[in-house]
Design a protein around this motif. Structure first.
Motif, PDB file in Angstrom:
ATOM      1  N   GLY A 208      30.050  17.341  -3.660  1.00 13.54           N
ATOM      2  CA  GLY A 208      30.960  16.992  -2.576  1.00 13.54           C
ATOM      3  C   GLY A 208      31.906  15.847  -2.862  1.00 13.54           C
ATOM      4  O   GLY A 208      32.388  15.185  -1.930  1.00 13.54           O
ATOM      5  N   ASP A 209      32.230  15.617  -4.153  1.00 11.56           N
ATOM      6  CA  ASP A 209      33.115  14.502  -4.470  1.00 11.56           C
ATOM      7  C   ASP A 209      34.584  14.906  -4.527  1.00 11.56           C
ATOM      8  O   ASP A 209      35.441  14.111  -4.915  1.00 11.56           O
ATOM      9  N   GLY A 210      34.877  16.154  -4.159  1.00 14.65           N
ATOM     10  CA  GLY A 210      36.265  16.596  -4.104  1.00 14.65           C
ATOM     11  C   GLY A 210      36.853  16.997  -5.432  1.00 14.65           C
ATOM     12  O   GLY A 210      38.059  17.265  -5.529  1.00 14.65           O
ATOM     13  N   ARG A 211      36.036  17.060  -6.452  1.00 16.14           N
ATOM     14  CA  ARG A 211      36.519  17.458  -7.768  1.00 16.14           C
ATOM     15  C   ARG A 211      35.450  18.299  -8.445  1.00 16.14           C
ATOM     16  O   ARG A 211      34.266  18.184  -8.153  1.00 16.14           O
ATOM     17  N   ALA A 212      35.891  19.133  -9.360  1.00 15.43           N
ATOM     18  CA  ALA A 212      34.967  20.059 -10.015  1.00 15.43           C
ATOM     19  C   ALA A 212      34.725  19.649 -11.457  1.00 15.43           C
ATOM     20  O   ALA A 212      35.678  19.437 -12.229  1.00 15.43           O
ATOM     21  N   SER A 213      33.454  19.533 -11.808  1.00 13.99           N
ATOM     22  CA  SER A 213      33.087  19.377 -13.209  1.00 13.99           C
ATOM     23  C   SER A 213      33.249  20.731 -13.883  1.00 13.99           C
ATOM     24  O   SER A 213      33.576  21.731 -13.234  1.00 13.99           O
ATOM     25  N   ARG A 214      32.995  20.804 -15.166  1.00 12.70           N
ATOM     26  CA  ARG A 214      33.114  22.087 -15.853  1.00 12.70           C
ATOM     27  C   ARG A 214      32.154  23.128 -15.280  1.00 12.70           C
ATOM     28  O   ARG A 214      32.517  24.291 -15.117  1.00 12.70           O
ATOM     29  N   ASN A 215      30.933  22.717 -14.990  1.00 11.81           N
ATOM     30  CA  ASN A 215      29.969  23.663 -14.422  1.00 11.81           C
ATOM     31  C   ASN A 215      30.381  24.095 -13.021  1.00 11.81           C
ATOM     32  O   ASN A 215      30.249  25.268 -12.649  1.00 11.81           O
ATOM     33  N   GLU A 216      30.859  23.166 -12.221  1.00 13.15           N
ATOM     34  CA  GLU A 216      31.317  23.506 -10.879  1.00 13.15           C
ATOM     35  C   GLU A 216      32.552  24.393 -10.932  1.00 13.15           C
ATOM     36  O   GLU A 216      32.713  25.309 -10.114  1.00 13.15           O
ATOM     37  N   TYR A 217      33.407  24.138 -11.887  1.00 16.43           N
ATOM     38  CA  TYR A 217      34.604  24.965 -12.041  1.00 16.43           C
ATOM     39  C   TYR A 217      34.227  26.387 -12.451  1.00 16.43           C
ATOM     40  O   TYR A 217      34.829  27.359 -11.996  1.00 16.43           O
ATOM     41  N   ALA A 218      33.215  26.504 -13.306  1.00 15.20           N
ATOM     42  CA  ALA A 218      32.734  27.842 -13.675  1.00 15.20           C
ATOM     43  C   ALA A 218      32.186  28.568 -12.452  1.00 15.20           C
ATOM     44  O   ALA A 218      32.385  29.780 -12.298  1.00 15.20           O
ATOM     45  N   ALA A 219      31.514  27.839 -11.558  1.00 12.86           N
ATOM     46  CA  ALA A 219      31.002  28.453 -10.329  1.00 12.86           C
ATOM     47  C   ALA A 219      32.149  28.885  -9.424  1.00 12.86           C
ATOM     48  O   ALA A 219      32.055  29.913  -8.734  1.00 12.86           O
ATOM     49  N   PHE A 220      33.218  28.135  -9.406  1.00 16.65           N
ATOM     50  CA  PHE A 220      34.397  28.496  -8.625  1.00 16.65           C
ATOM     51  C   PHE A 220      35.020  29.783  -9.156  1.00 16.65           C
ATOM     52  O   PHE A 220      35.376  30.687  -8.395  1.00 16.65           O
ATOM     53  N   LEU A 221      35.147  29.887 -10.470  1.00 18.20           N
ATOM     54  CA  LEU A 221      35.764  31.072 -11.077  1.00 18.20           C
ATOM     55  C   LEU A 221      34.847  32.281 -11.031  1.00 18.20           C
ATOM     56  O   LEU A 221      35.302  33.418 -10.873  1.00 18.20           O
ATOM     57  N   HIS A 222      33.545  32.049 -11.161  1.00 16.93           N
ATOM     58  CA  HIS A 222      32.571  33.137 -11.266  1.00 16.93           C
ATOM     59  C   HIS A 222      31.439  32.930 -10.260  1.00 16.93           C
ATOM     60  O   HIS A 222      30.291  32.714 -10.652  1.00 16.93           O
ATOM     61  N   PRO A 223      31.722  33.020  -8.983  1.00 15.48           N
ATOM     62  CA  PRO A 223      30.671  32.745  -7.984  1.00 15.48           C
ATOM     63  C   PRO A 223      29.498  33.709  -8.056  1.00 15.48           C
ATOM     64  O   PRO A 223      28.380  33.354  -7.701  1.00 15.48           O
ATOM     65  N   GLU A 224      29.745  34.926  -8.534  1.00 14.33           N
ATOM     66  CA  GLU A 224      28.670  35.914  -8.602  1.00 14.33           C
ATOM     67  C   GLU A 224      27.591  35.534  -9.605  1.00 14.33           C
ATOM     68  O   GLU A 224      26.490  36.082  -9.574  1.00 14.33           O
ATOM     69  N   GLU A 225      27.888  34.564 -10.484  1.00 15.35           N
ATOM     70  CA  GLU A 225      26.925  34.137 -11.494  1.00 15.35           C
ATOM     71  C   GLU A 225      26.115  32.919 -11.057  1.00 15.35           C
ATOM     72  O   GLU A 225      25.289  32.440 -11.824  1.00 15.35           O
ATOM     73  N   HIS A 226      26.353  32.431  -9.843  1.00 15.72           N
ATOM     74  CA  HIS A 226      25.709  31.195  -9.413  1.00 15.72           C
ATOM     75  C   HIS A 226      25.037  31.404  -8.058  1.00 15.72           C
ATOM     76  O   HIS A 226      25.715  31.673  -7.057  1.00 15.72           O
ATOM     77  N   PRO A 227      23.711  31.264  -7.998  1.00 17.58           N
ATOM     78  CA  PRO A 227      22.973  31.551  -6.764  1.00 17.58           C
ATOM     79  C   PRO A 227      23.476  30.792  -5.540  1.00 17.58           C
ATOM     80  O   PRO A 227      23.484  31.340  -4.438  1.00 17.58           O
ATOM     81  N   HIS A 228      23.913  29.539  -5.712  1.00 15.60           N
ATOM     82  CA  HIS A 228      24.354  28.767  -4.547  1.00 15.60           C
ATOM     83  C   HIS A 228      25.678  29.272  -3.980  1.00 15.60           C
ATOM     84  O   HIS A 228      26.084  28.853  -2.888  1.00 15.60           O
ATOM     85  N   MET A 229      26.338  30.192  -4.683  1.00 16.74           N
ATOM     86  CA  MET A 229      27.592  30.775  -4.196  1.00 16.74           C
ATOM     87  C   MET A 229      27.378  32.153  -3.575  1.00 16.74           C
ATOM     88  O   MET A 229      28.329  32.812  -3.168  1.00 16.74           O
ATOM     89  N   ARG A 230      26.139  32.581  -3.499  1.00 22.44           N
ATOM     90  CA  ARG A 230      25.832  33.942  -3.048  1.00 22.44           C
ATOM     91  C   ARG A 230      26.407  34.245  -1.660  1.00 22.44           C
ATOM     92  O   ARG A 230      27.031  35.282  -1.453  1.00 22.44           O
ATOM     93  N   ASN A 231      26.207  33.341  -0.719  1.00 20.99           N
ATOM     94  CA  ASN A 231      26.698  33.595   0.638  1.00 20.99           C
ATOM     95  C   ASN A 231      28.211  33.734   0.677  1.00 20.99           C
ATOM     96  O   ASN A 231      28.758  34.546   1.435  1.00 20.99           O
TER      97      ASN A 231
END
Length: 326
Positions: free
Chosen positions: A178-201
Motif C-alpha cells: 500500500g505504498d503507492g508504488r510497485a516493486s518488481r514482484n508487485e508489478y508482475a502481479a499487476f501484469l499477470h494477476p492470474e498467476e498471483h493468488p492475492h489477485m484472484r478476486n
C-alpha cells in the motif's frame, strides 16, 4: 508501448477450455472441441495457443519451454532440437535416475511459466520506471501507458476514464504494502494477476465485467454463450448451443438462480481442483510413454521431440545459445 491493462483483460476463461480439452486427450475422446475467444495479450497461463487434439503442438511447445524459448527452438534443425532437448531432459530429471516423472515434468512446466512472467515484467520495467528509482508508481504507469490515448481520443473521455480507473484498481490490488508504488514482484502481479493468488478476486471481477453486457453484475446464460463462441463461427449450430445451455444450468449456475455470481465464476475460470501444469504434464506423458510405466525416458522424449519443442527451421531465435538459462 505496452497495451493498457484493461485491454489485456484479466478474463481467463481459457482455463476451462484447456481443462476440457486436455481431459479429452487423456480419455482419447473425439469431436469438435470448441473454445473461448477470450484470449488476451498477457494471460498465457501455459501458452497463447488453446490445446486441441489436432493442433500442431504450439501449445505443448510453449507450455514446456515458455513462449520465448519456444520461438528460439523454432529456428533449429531437427538434429539441433534433439540435442538441446536432451540437455533440458537432464535438468528435468532432478534425481538423475534416467526417468522423468510426472512430478518432475510438472515442476519444469511451472518453472517455464514463472520465468516467462518475470521476463515479461522485466521487458516493460524500463519504460515505466521513469525516474529509475527501482519502483513503478501509478503516475508513471498512467503517463507511460495512457497519455497517447488522451491525445488521440479527446472525443471519448468516458472510455478513456473507464480504462484508467480499471487499471488503477488493479494497480492498487497488486500494491500489497500500500505504498503507492510497485516493486518488481508487485508489478508482475499487476501484469499477470492470474498467476498471483492475492489477485484472484480481481481476476473474477474483471471477467464478470467483460462478459456482463446488461450491467447487473452477473453472467446469464446468453452472456455466457455469447462470450464463449462467436456467432459467425457457430451460426446455426443449435446442438452445441443446447449443450452449453445444459452445462450452464447443471454445472455453472450452482444455486439455480439462472445467473453466475462471483463464486460461480471463480469456480468456472479458476477451479481449485485444476492444475494446468499438472494437466499438461499428464498429457505429454500420455502421448509419449511408449512402455506405459508412467514415466518418460530420455529416448521416449527425444522420439517425440516435435511435440515438446518443435523444429520448423524458421528465422526466429536470436537467443539460440540460451541453454544455460533453461
Amino acid at each position: 508501448m505496452a497495451l493498457p491493462g484493461c485491454l489485456r483483460s484479466a478474463a481467463v476463461v481459457r482455463t476451462l477450455a484447456m481443462a476440457t480439452l486436455i481431459t479429452a486427450v487423456l480419455a482419447a475422446a473425439t469431436g469438435d472441441e470448441r473454445r473461448s475467444s477470450r484470449v488476451h495479450e498477457h494471460e498465457r497461463p501455459l501458452s497463447e495457443h488453446v490445446h486441441d487434439d489436432d493442433h500442431d503442438h504450439e501449445f505443448d511447445h510453449e507450455a514446456f519451454l515458455g513462449a520465448e524459448e519456444a520461438r528460439t527452438f523454432d529456428q533449429l534443425s531437427p538434429e539441433e532440437s534433439k540435442e538441446r532437448l536432451g540437455m533440458i531432459v537432464t535438468r528435468i530429471d532432478e534425481n538423475g535416475d534416467g526417468l522423468v516423472t510426472e512430478t518432475e515434468l510438472t515442476e519444469w512446466i511451472r518453472h517455464a511459466q514463472r520465468r516467462w512472467v518475470l521476463e515479461e515484467a522485466e521487458r516493460q520495467w524500463s519504460s515505466h520506471d521513469l525516474d529509475g528509482d527501482g519502483y513503478v508508481n501509478w503516475a508513471e504507469y498512467k503517463n507511460a501507458t495512457y497519455s497517447y490515448l488522451a491525445e488521440e481520443d479527446p472525443e471519448d473521455p468516458d472510455g478513456y476514464r473507464a480504462m484508467v480507473l480499471r487499471d488503477e484498481r488493479r494497480f492498487q490490488a497488486a500494491d500489497v504494502d500500500g505504498d503507492g508504488r510497485a516493486s518488481r514482484n508487485e508489478y508482475a502481479a499487476f501484469l499477470h494477476p492470474e498467476e498471483h493468488p492475492h489477485m484472484r478476486n480481481l481476476v473474477v471481477t474483471e471477467t464478470i465485467e467483460d462478459i456482463d453486457k446488461n450491467g447487473d453484475g452477473f453472467i446469464n446464460v446468453d452472456e455466457y454463450i455469447g462470450d464463449m463462441y462467436s456467432e459467425e463461427s457457430e451460426e446455426g449450430d443449435s446442438e452445441w448451443v443446447e449443450s452449453e445451455r445444459k452445462q450452464f444450468a447443471e454445472l455453472r449456475d450452482t444455486d439455480g438462480d439462472g445467473l453466475m455470481g462471483h463464486d460461480e465464476v471463480a469456480a468456472w475460470i479458476l477451479p481449485d481442483d485444476y492444475d494446468q501444469a499438472e494437466a499438461e504434464s499428464k498429457h505429454l506423458i500420455h502421448e509419449c510413454d511408449d512402455d506405459q510405466d508412467g514415466n518418460l525416458t530420455r529416448e521416449e522424449i527425444i522420439a517425440k521431440y516435435d511435440l515438446f519443442v518443435g523444429s520448423q527451421a524458421t528465422d526466429f531465435g536470436e537467443a539460440l545459445m540460451r541453454h544455460d538459462e533453461l
